[in-house]
Design a protein around this motif. Structure first.
Motif, PDB file in Angstrom:
ATOM      1  N   ILE A 210       0.862  -1.186   0.000  1.00  0.00           N
ATOM      2  CA  ILE A 210       0.000   0.000   0.000  1.00  0.00           C
ATOM      3  C   ILE A 210       0.894   1.230   0.000  1.00  0.00           C
ATOM      4  O   ILE A 210       1.847   1.314   0.784  1.00  0.00           O
ATOM      5  CB  ILE A 210      -0.944   0.017   1.217  1.00  0.00           C
ATOM      6  N   SER A 211       0.567   2.180  -0.859  1.00  0.00           N
ATOM      7  CA  SER A 211       1.305   3.441  -0.926  1.00  0.00           C
ATOM      8  C   SER A 211       0.526   4.501  -0.149  1.00  0.00           C
ATOM      9  O   SER A 211      -0.679   4.692  -0.383  1.00  0.00           O
ATOM     10  CB  SER A 211       1.480   3.870  -2.380  1.00  0.00           C
ATOM     11  N   TYR A 212       1.226   5.182   0.754  1.00  0.00           N
ATOM     12  CA  TYR A 212       0.564   6.203   1.581  1.00  0.00           C
ATOM     13  C   TYR A 212       1.638   7.099   2.186  1.00  0.00           C
ATOM     14  O   TYR A 212       2.678   6.602   2.598  1.00  0.00           O
ATOM     15  CB  TYR A 212      -0.243   5.524   2.692  1.00  0.00           C
ATOM     16  N   PRO A 213       1.393   8.411   2.261  1.00  0.00           N
ATOM     17  CA  PRO A 213       0.315   9.166   1.619  1.00  0.00           C
ATOM     18  C   PRO A 213       0.643   9.433   0.162  1.00  0.00           C
ATOM     19  O   PRO A 213       1.685   9.003  -0.337  1.00  0.00           O
ATOM     20  CB  PRO A 213       0.294  10.464   2.424  1.00  0.00           C
ATOM     21  N   LYS A 214      -0.208  10.197  -0.499  1.00  0.00           N
ATOM     22  CA  LYS A 214       0.048  10.565  -1.880  1.00  0.00           C
ATOM     23  C   LYS A 214       1.138  11.634  -1.923  1.00  0.00           C
ATOM     24  O   LYS A 214       1.374  12.355  -0.967  1.00  0.00           O
ATOM     25  CB  LYS A 214      -1.220  11.093  -2.538  1.00  0.00           C
ATOM     26  N   GLY A 215       1.824  11.708  -3.064  1.00  0.00           N
ATOM     27  CA  GLY A 215       2.789  12.786  -3.249  1.00  0.00           C
ATOM     28  C   GLY A 215       4.191  12.420  -2.827  1.00  0.00           C
ATOM     29  O   GLY A 215       4.537  11.254  -2.640  1.00  0.00           O
ATOM     30  N   ARG A 216       5.004  13.440  -2.602  1.00  0.00           N
ATOM     31  CA  ARG A 216       6.433  13.261  -2.375  1.00  0.00           C
ATOM     32  C   ARG A 216       6.764  12.569  -1.063  1.00  0.00           C
ATOM     33  O   ARG A 216       7.858  12.032  -0.907  1.00  0.00           O
ATOM     34  CB  ARG A 216       7.150  14.611  -2.444  1.00  0.00           C
ATOM     35  N   ASN A 217       5.856  12.583  -0.108  1.00  0.00           N
ATOM     36  CA  ASN A 217       6.100  11.933   1.177  1.00  0.00           C
ATOM     37  C   ASN A 217       5.592  10.495   1.219  1.00  0.00           C
ATOM     38  O   ASN A 217       5.590   9.872   2.280  1.00  0.00           O
ATOM     39  CB  ASN A 217       5.456  12.733   2.316  1.00  0.00           C
ATOM     40  N   GLY A 218       5.182   9.961   0.095  1.00  0.00           N
ATOM     41  CA  GLY A 218       4.645   8.615   0.070  1.00  0.00           C
ATOM     42  C   GLY A 218       5.715   7.557   0.310  1.00  0.00           C
ATOM     43  O   GLY A 218       6.890   7.737   0.000  1.00  0.00           O
ATOM     44  N   ARG A 219       5.281   6.454   0.890  1.00  0.00           N
ATOM     45  CA  ARG A 219       6.143   5.288   1.086  1.00  0.00           C
ATOM     46  C   ARG A 219       5.297   4.039   0.927  1.00  0.00           C
ATOM     47  O   ARG A 219       4.063   4.110   0.898  1.00  0.00           O
ATOM     48  CB  ARG A 219       6.806   5.312   2.462  1.00  0.00           C
ATOM     49  N   LEU A 220       5.934   2.892   0.843  1.00  0.00           N
ATOM     50  CA  LEU A 220       5.232   1.622   0.740  1.00  0.00           C
ATOM     51  C   LEU A 220       5.090   0.981   2.114  1.00  0.00           C
ATOM     52  O   LEU A 220       6.006   1.032   2.938  1.00  0.00           O
ATOM     53  CB  LEU A 220       5.980   0.674  -0.198  1.00  0.00           C
ATOM     54  N   TYR A 221       3.945   0.370   2.336  1.00  0.00           N
ATOM     55  CA  TYR A 221       3.669  -0.388   3.557  1.00  0.00           C
ATOM     56  C   TYR A 221       3.262  -1.811   3.198  1.00  0.00           C
ATOM     57  O   TYR A 221       2.642  -2.048   2.152  1.00  0.00           O
ATOM     58  CB  TYR A 221       2.507   0.247   4.339  1.00  0.00           C
ATOM     59  N   PHE A 222       3.589  -2.741   4.081  1.00  0.00           N
ATOM     60  CA  PHE A 222       2.941  -4.048   4.061  1.00  0.00           C
ATOM     61  C   PHE A 222       1.530  -3.840   4.618  1.00  0.00           C
ATOM     62  O   PHE A 222       1.371  -3.244   5.690  1.00  0.00           O
ATOM     63  CB  PHE A 222       3.696  -5.049   4.935  1.00  0.00           C
ATOM     64  N   ASP A 223       0.528  -4.334   3.934  1.00  0.00           N
ATOM     65  CA  ASP A 223      -0.858  -4.141   4.358  1.00  0.00           C
ATOM     66  C   ASP A 223      -1.131  -4.968   5.618  1.00  0.00           C
ATOM     67  O   ASP A 223      -1.131  -6.204   5.566  1.00  0.00           O
ATOM     68  CB  ASP A 223      -1.804  -4.566   3.232  1.00  0.00           C
ATOM     69  N   PRO A 224      -1.383  -4.315   6.767  1.00  0.00           N
ATOM     70  CA  PRO A 224      -1.632  -5.072   8.004  1.00  0.00           C
ATOM     71  C   PRO A 224      -2.904  -5.910   7.957  1.00  0.00           C
ATOM     72  O   PRO A 224      -3.081  -6.791   8.806  1.00  0.00           O
ATOM     73  CB  PRO A 224      -1.757  -3.965   9.063  1.00  0.00           C
ATOM     74  N   GLY A 225      -3.779  -5.621   6.971  1.00  0.00           N
ATOM     75  CA  GLY A 225      -5.052  -6.330   6.908  1.00  0.00           C
ATOM     76  C   GLY A 225      -5.008  -7.634   6.149  1.00  0.00           C
ATOM     77  O   GLY A 225      -6.023  -8.353   6.095  1.00  0.00           O
ATOM     78  N   ALA A 229       0.472 -11.342   4.616  1.00  0.00           N
ATOM     79  CA  ALA A 229       1.483 -10.294   4.768  1.00  0.00           C
ATOM     80  C   ALA A 229       1.914 -10.191   6.225  1.00  0.00           C
ATOM     81  O   ALA A 229       3.108 -10.032   6.526  1.00  0.00           O
ATOM     82  CB  ALA A 229       0.938  -8.961   4.268  1.00  0.00           C
ATOM     83  N   ARG A 230       0.950 -10.267   7.134  1.00  0.00           N
ATOM     84  CA  ARG A 230       1.284 -10.201   8.552  1.00  0.00           C
ATOM     85  C   ARG A 230       2.166 -11.380   8.958  1.00  0.00           C
ATOM     86  O   ARG A 230       3.160 -11.212   9.677  1.00  0.00           O
ATOM     87  CB  ARG A 230       0.011 -10.186   9.410  1.00  0.00           C
ATOM     88  N   ALA A 231       1.843 -12.570   8.506  1.00  0.00           N
ATOM     89  CA  ALA A 231       2.648 -13.748   8.849  1.00  0.00           C
ATOM     90  C   ALA A 231       4.065 -13.608   8.299  1.00  0.00           C
ATOM     91  O   ALA A 231       5.042 -13.979   8.968  1.00  0.00           O
ATOM     92  CB  ALA A 231       1.985 -15.011   8.304  1.00  0.00           C
ATOM     93  N   PHE A 232       4.178 -13.071   7.091  1.00  0.00           N
ATOM     94  CA  PHE A 232       5.503 -12.882   6.494  1.00  0.00           C
ATOM     95  C   PHE A 232       6.323 -11.897   7.311  1.00  0.00           C
ATOM     96  O   PHE A 232       7.514 -12.135   7.579  1.00  0.00           O
ATOM     97  CB  PHE A 232       5.353 -12.383   5.059  1.00  0.00           C
ATOM     98  N   VAL A 233       5.714 -10.796   7.729  1.00  0.00           N
ATOM     99  CA  VAL A 233       6.413  -9.792   8.539  1.00  0.00           C
ATOM    100  C   VAL A 233       6.866 -10.413   9.863  1.00  0.00           C
ATOM    101  O   VAL A 233       7.988 -10.186  10.321  1.00  0.00           O
ATOM    102  CB  VAL A 233       5.501  -8.570   8.765  1.00  0.00           C
ATOM    103  N   GLU A 234       5.996 -11.196  10.483  1.00  0.00           N
ATOM    104  CA  GLU A 234       6.378 -11.873  11.730  1.00  0.00           C
ATOM    105  C   GLU A 234       7.562 -12.807  11.487  1.00  0.00           C
ATOM    106  O   GLU A 234       8.525 -12.826  12.265  1.00  0.00           O
ATOM    107  CB  GLU A 234       5.194 -12.656  12.293  1.00  0.00           C
TER     108      GLU A 234
END
Length: 545
Positions: A210-225, A229-234
Motif C-alpha cells: 500500500i502506498s501512503y500518503p500521496k505525493g512526495r512523502n509517500g512510502r510503501l507499507y505491508f498491508d496489516p489487513g 502479509a502479517r505472517a511474512f512480517v512476523e
C-alpha cells in the motif's frame, strides 16, 4: 562386526526423565530451563571446580542478599538508549562505510552507553522492510550498504552488534518496524517500485503493498489487513530472534501510519475481503492486536527468555473521549493509529511497555505529570514492566525545553511513581549533551551502576554463589580472581557502612574489576545473575588490604 555398547542404567534414567519433562512442561519451557548462555568471545566463566584445591562439583557457601553481615544494595532499573539507523540519524554516520568504520562507530556508541551507566541498548535492525543481517525475508538495508541492490556487505552486523553489546554487559534489544516497506524520497525510494531492491518482498507480492500518503512523502507499507502479509512480517522478524542471541524484541509506535489530513489509508480491498462485517476502525485495531499477540506467543515458543516490548505513542485515549483515558487533549493512539495499547498490557501480551512521554511537565495538551500516573496505574497488578521513553532530542527547544533541568525533574517523577526505568531518544542527542542536561540527569539519577529489573514471567535459573579468591591493585583499579558457575553476568559489591553497594557489573567471561576502588582496605562480595536478572546467593566476603 562392530559391537555397540549397551547404554548405562543412569543414561536410560536421564533420557526417561527428559522425555517426561518434555511431555509435562512442553518443549519451550524445557529449553528455557536447560538453557546455558554462550560465553562472550569463547572465554569461559571459570567454574568453582577449576579453583585449585576445590573438589569437583563442590558447592560454594553463600548468602541470599547479604555480604557477610550486611545487606547488599543495588538499584534495579532499565537504563537504555535508542540507536537509530533509518536515514542514518544516529548510526552508521553515513551509508556505504567500510566494515571497519561501521564497527568502530558502533563501539563508540557502546562506550557512550557504558559511560552513561546504561545497561541496555535498542538498535534499529529493521527500519523499513530491510535488514541488518543476512535475511531470507528482506534486502540488506541501504542505510548500511549505501545501495539498493540487495547485495551483502560481506559481514554480519547483527551478530557483531549483539556480541559487542554483551561483552559490555548491555542487553541488546532488536528494534523492528513491522509494516514499513520503504522510506520517503528523496533519501529513500518512496513508493516507486522501480527504485527498491530487486529482492524486496513487495516486488514479488505487490498485492501486499500500500502506498501512503500521496505525493512526495509517500512510502510503501505491508498491508496489516492481509493475514499472509502479517505472517511474512512476523517470520522476517523472528528470523533474527532464531539466529541471534538477542535479549529483546522491540517495536516503536509505527503500525498503521499516522493520519494525513484529508487522506485515509487505502486498504479498501483488504477490508472488503477480510473485514468480516466489523467497522473499519475496529478491524484495523484487531489486525494490530493480532500482530502483537502472535509475536508474543511465537517468541515464547521460540526463545521464552527473550523479552517483548513496545514503545507506543504516549496517549492511549483522552478522558474526554473515554472515561478510562488520561487527562490529556492530544492525538489518541487508539483512534488515530489503531493501537489499543491499554489492551496489550491488560492481556499480558507484552513483557514491558515504554510510552513515549515526549512532553514537558505542565504542558497543556499532554502534561508529563498527568500522563505518567495514568501509565503507572495501568500496569499495576499486571506482570508488564513500565519504562518511560524520554525526549532527550527536545532539549534546547524554545519554551520549557530550554530548561536543562526538565529531564531531571521528569526522572524524579519516574522514581516517585515507581517506573522501572527509562529509554532515551536518541543516541546522538545523548552524545551532544545540549545545555548539559544529559550530564545533569546522569550524575543525579545514574550515579551508580544498576542491575536490570527482575522479570518474574521469564525463565529463572539463579546461579550458585561465586567466590572471590584474591585481588590485584593497579592505581584505583582492583582486579579480582573469581570463580563461579552457571552465571550470565556478575555483580560486584563493596561494603560501605551498614550495607554493601553495587560498584560494577560485567558479563560472564569478563574480568571482575572495581574501576574506582578506595586507596585503603575494603571488603567485597560477588554475585552471579541469570539472563533474566535473577541473582543467586552472594559470595563470602573478601577483605582487600
Amino acid at each position: 562386526m562392530l559391537r555397540v555398547p549397551r547404554p548405562s542404567v543412569r543414561l536410560i534414567l536421564v533420557v526417561v526423565a527428559v522425555l517426561l519433562t518434555t511431555s509435562v512442561l512442553g518443549f519451550g519451557l524445557l529449553r528455557a530451563a536447560t538453557y546455558e548462555p554462550t560465553p562472550v568471545g569463547g572465554a569461559p566463566w571459570p567454574s568453582a571446580s577449576s579453583r585449585p584445591g576445590s573438589a569437583p562439583g563442590a558447592s560454594i557457601p553463600g548468602t541470599e542478599g547479604r555480604c557477610g553481615a550486611v545487606p547488599v544494595r543495588a538499584a534495579r532499573e532499565l537504563r537504555g538508549m535508542w540507536l537509530t539507523t533509518v536515514t542514518n540519524i544516529d548510526f552508521p554516520s553515513r551509508r556505504g562505510l567500510p566494515q571497519a568504520q561501521v564497527k568502530a562507530e558502533y563501539q563508540r556508541w557502546l562506550d557512550l552507553a557504558v559511560a552513561q551507566r546504561h545497561n541496555a541498548i535498542f538498535v534499529h535492525v529493521r527500519p523499513s522492510g530491510d535488514a541488518f543481517w543476512p535475511s531470507a525475508y528482506a534486502p540488506w538495508s541501504e542505510w548500511l550498504t549505501g545501495k539498493r541492490d540487495g547485495k551483502s556487505p560481506g559481514w554480519d552486523p547483527l551478530d557483531y552488534m549483539v556480541r559487542e553489546a554483551h561483552a559490555r554487559n548491555l542487553e541488546f534489544h532488536a528494534w523492528f518496524n513491522p509494516y514499513r516497506g520503504t522510506q520517503p524520497g528523496p533519501v529513500g525510494p518512496g513508493a516507486d517500485f522501480a527504485k527498491i531492491a530487486p529482492n524486496h518482498p513487495l516486488l514479488k507480492h505487490r498485492d501486499w503493498a500500500i502506498s501512503y500518503p500521496k505525493g512526495r512523502n509517500g512510502r510503501l507499507y505491508f498491508d496489516p489487513g492481509i493475514p499472509a502479509a502479517r505472517a511474512f512480517v512476523e517470520d522476517a522478524m523472528l528470523e533474527a530472534v532464531r539466529k541471534y542471541d538477542v535479549d529483546g524484541v522491540h517495536f516503536d509506535d509505527f503500525f498503521y501510519p499516522y493520519p494525513q489530513e484529508g487522506e485515509d489509508f487505502p486498504d479498501a480491498a483488504s477490508y472488503a475481503r477480510y473485514g468480516a462485517g466489523k467497522s473499519r476502525d475496529q478491524w484495523r485495531r484487531d489486525n494490530v492486536d493480532t500482530l502483537v499477540r502472535e509475536m508474543h506467543e511465537r517468541i515464547q515458543q521460540l526463545k521464552p527468555w527473550v523479552k517483548f516490548g513496545i514503545s507506543p505513542f504516549g496517549i492511549w485515549r483522552n478522558k474526554t473521549t473515554d472515561p478510562g483515558g488520561s487527562d490529556s487533549k492530544g492525538l489518541e493512539a487508539y483512534d488515530a493509529i489503531y493501537a489499543d495499547t491499554r489492551k496489550w498490557v491488560r492481556e499480558g501480551w507484552l513483557d514491558y511497555i515504554v510510552p513515549q512521554l515526549y512532553w514537558t511537565v505542565g504542558f497543556d495538551k499532554a502534561d508529563y505529570a498527568k500522563l505518567l500516573p495514568w501509565w503507572t496505574a495501568l500496569i499495576k497488578g499486571t506482570q508488564v514492566q513500565l519504562y518511560i521513553g524520554m525526549a532527550d532530542y527536545r532539549v534546547g527547544e524554545d519554551g520549557a525545553w530550554s530548561d536543562p533541568g526538565q529531564l531531571d525533574r521528569q526522572m524524579a517523577l519516574n522514581d516517585k511513581y515507581g517506573s522501572q526505568g527509562q529509554v532515551h531518544f536518541s543516541a546522538k542527542q545523548i552524545r551532544a549533551d545540549r545545555l548539559g542536561a544529559i550530564t545533569r540527569y546522569r550524575n543525579k539519577h545514574y550515579a551508580k551502576p544498576a542491575l536490570l529489573p527482575r522479570m518474574p514471567r521469564l525463565p529463572s535459573k539463579p546461579p550458585a554463589a561465586p567466590r572471590l579468591n584474591a585481588a590485584t591493585r593497579a592505581g584505583a583499579t582492583l582486579t579480582f580472581q573469581a570463580a563461579a558457575a552457571g552465571a550470565t553476568s556478575w555483580a560486584l559489591y563493596r561494603v560501605a557502612g551498614d550495607a554493601a553497594d553495587l560498584v560494577a557489573t560485567g558479563r560472564a567471561g569478563s574480568p571482575v574489576v572495581d574501576p574506582s576502588a578506595p586507596a585503603g582496605p575494603a571488603t567485597y562480595c560477588l554475585s552471579g545473575l541469570d539472563r533474566s536478572g535473577n541473582e543467586g546467593p552472594i559470595s563470602p566476603p573478601l577483605a582487600v588490604p
